[in-house]
Design an enzyme around this catalytic site. Structure first.
Site, short mmCIF file in Angstrom:
data_model
loop_
_atom_site.label_atom_id
_atom_site.label_comp_id
_atom_site.label_asym_id
_atom_site.label_seq_id
_atom_site.Cartn_x
_atom_site.Cartn_y
_atom_site.Cartn_z
N GLU A 298 0.85 -1.13 0.03
CA GLU A 298 -0.12 0.08 0.15
C GLU A 298 0.84 1.40 -0.06
O GLU A 298 0.70 2.15 0.84
CB GLU A 298 -1.03 0.09 1.09
CG GLU A 298 -2.20 -1.01 1.03
CD GLU A 298 -3.04 -1.01 2.28
OE1 GLU A 298 -4.05 -1.69 2.10
OE2 GLU A 298 -2.51 -0.47 3.43
N GLU B 233 -5.67 -7.95 -1.46
CA GLU B 233 -6.22 -7.80 0.09
C GLU B 233 -7.65 -7.65 -0.45
O GLU B 233 -8.01 -6.83 -1.02
CB GLU B 233 -5.52 -6.76 0.95
CG GLU B 233 -4.13 -7.03 1.60
CD GLU B 233 -3.83 -6.09 2.47
OE1 GLU B 233 -4.68 -5.33 3.19
OE2 GLU B 233 -2.62 -5.78 2.55
#
Length: 464
Positions: free
Chosen positions: A169, A358
């Site tokens: 991320e 995810e």
């Protein structure tokens, strides 16, 4: 609907499952002191104040956990390597053999069951020494330290790991700086963007090195994906949405195109930010990724109207709540269609294979006794995942090239930001609680059996 070679599986992070913070030669990472930042000096050395010190004891129980993943039929398992297990302080010249050997054992178990490893090199786990003594990624020195670390991994695990992600991320750095190793309460915009630049350069450099060491390596970036919708039909809201989306796109644009986009250069100019960019940096940035991976949990709305800019509980990286959507217990708005939208958007924009690494629902699960043993009736998680995976199938029908799907927290993990166990994502319940109590025993939830059937049918059971 799903291709025959689709990679079904689950995802975890070392800091949220391993524990054993001071075993095998491991040094402290920023995660070992989150969320409170406290380190107690004891006769046994520095001891952080954190539930992650034991986590779910995956360091000792990895074989049991991987056997459960295999029982579900995982084709792929995404995990991270703890940087401070390999280089305890981050600035050593030689890697820690005990740390490397631990991940050899992980790979041995995965190979036993034919599970493909997908490895995140840096998952919010900057060594604490680099954060506190170098200023984290604000310091250019971290590029070389990261290169040395990544080179050690590519060399040691050559031929055993094919899929790699550089930074988890990466776009979250601008919103939650500590997760990027910046141990400073309020870094300036100059510091944040310089840290961003250093991470992007490091990512490009190790992408090149990975291909040099093993041309079969597939290197991906990893982005926190958040679809953004105009709150109203106002053109000003549409413009606000575009500009907020560009802040997310920038990291993927640089990873996929190899240079800074014009809209980001304008942002830097208008904010008075003058980045230290060298010709060598530009050469490193030009090493583009093979695929784009991302996390997906929620969508948000954007508005130009200051009277409507209400921050929602779950709107972690900006935006305002969408009045048409329901939210999870943690305020994260539930938007399955948004996943189809982001898949199409990213595919159209970058034309590189995508990977959902995810996605999942955090909830307060309750373990209950049944004739077949303790379990969790998490029908709410099944409904959430079914709705999202149906939209994934639609995106594939739309023509999106998607490599696979790894559900977040396939086994219950400790929260990265709050160090709590009560927000559970897994198909496997771990008997541990926010106060540190519990047996650490594992129990299959209802979703365990559901996901096993989804994988076995290659998604066909989603629409039964």
């Amino acid at each position: 609907m799903f291709p025959n070679n689709f990679l079904w599986g689950g995802a975890t992070a070392a800091n949220q499952i391993e524990g054993a913070y001071n075993q095998g030669g491991k040094g402290l990472s920023i995660q070992d002191v989150l969320p409170r930042g406290v380190v107690h000096e004891t006769t046994d050395g520095p001891t952080p104040d954190n539930l992650k010190l034991v986590a779910i004891d995956h360091y000792e129980r990895y074989a049991e956990d991987i056997a459960l993943f295999a029982e579900m039929g995982f084709k792929v398992y995404r995990f991270s390597i703890a940087w401070s297990r390999i280089f305890p302080n981050g600035d050593e010249t030689e890697p820690n053999e005990e740390g490397l050997a631990f991940y050899d054992r992980i790979l041995d178990e995965l190979e036993k069951y034919g599970i493909e490893p997908l490895v995140t090199i840096s998952h919010y786990e900057t060594p604490l020494h680099l954060a506190r003594h170098y200023g984290g990624w604000t310091n250019r020195a971290l590029i070389d330290f990261f290169e040395r670390y990544a080179r050690a991994l590519f060399t040691r695990y050559r031929g055993r790991i094919r899929y790699w992600l550089t930074f988890n991320e990466i776009n979250s750095l601008l919103h939650i700086p500590i997760l990027g190793g910046i141990d400073k309460p309020e870094p300036s915009r100059q510091e944040l963007y310089q840290a961003m630049h250093h991470e992007l350069v490091a990512s490009g450099r190790v992408t090149r090195i990975a291909h040099e060491i093993d041309p079969s390596n597939q290197i991906g970036c990893m982005i926190l994906a958040v679809p953004r919708y105009p709150l109203t039909p106002s053109p000003l809201d549409a413009l606000a949405t575009l500009q907020a989306s560009q802040g997310d796109y920038a990291f993927g644009d640089i990873h996929c195109r190899g240079y800074y986009p014009g809209y980001l250069l304008r942002t830097l100019r208008e904010q008075g930010i003058d980045l230290d960019i060298t010709d060598a940096d530009r050469a490193d940035l030009a090493n583009t990724v093979d695929f784009v991976s991302f996390s997906y949990y929620m969508s948000v709305c954007e508005t130009a109207d200051p009277t409507k800019q209400i921050k929602g509980e779950g709107n972690l990286i900006g935006g305002v709540p969408n009045p048409t959507l329901e939210a999870s217990e943690w305020g994260w708005q539930i938007d399955p269609v948004g996943l189809r939208i982001i898949l199409n958007d990213y595919w159209d924009r970058w034309q590189k294979p995508l990977f959902i690494v995810e996605n999942g629902l955090g909830a307060k699960d309750v373990l209950t006794a049944t004739p077949d043993g303790p379990t969790v009736d998490d029908s709410y998680r099944i409904a959430y995942m079914r709705d999202h995976l149906i939209q994934v199938g639609e995106a594939i029908e739309d023509g999106v090239d998607l490599l696979g799907y790894t559900s977040w927290g396939c086994i219950d993990v400790v929260s990265a930001s709050t160090a709590e166990m009560s927000k559970r994502y897994g198909f496997i319940y771990v008997d541990r609680h926010d106060d540190g109590s519990g047996t650490l025993d594992r129990y299959r939830k209802k979703s365990f059996h559901w996901y096993r059937d989804v994988i076995a049918s290659n998604g066909a059971t989603l629409t039964d």
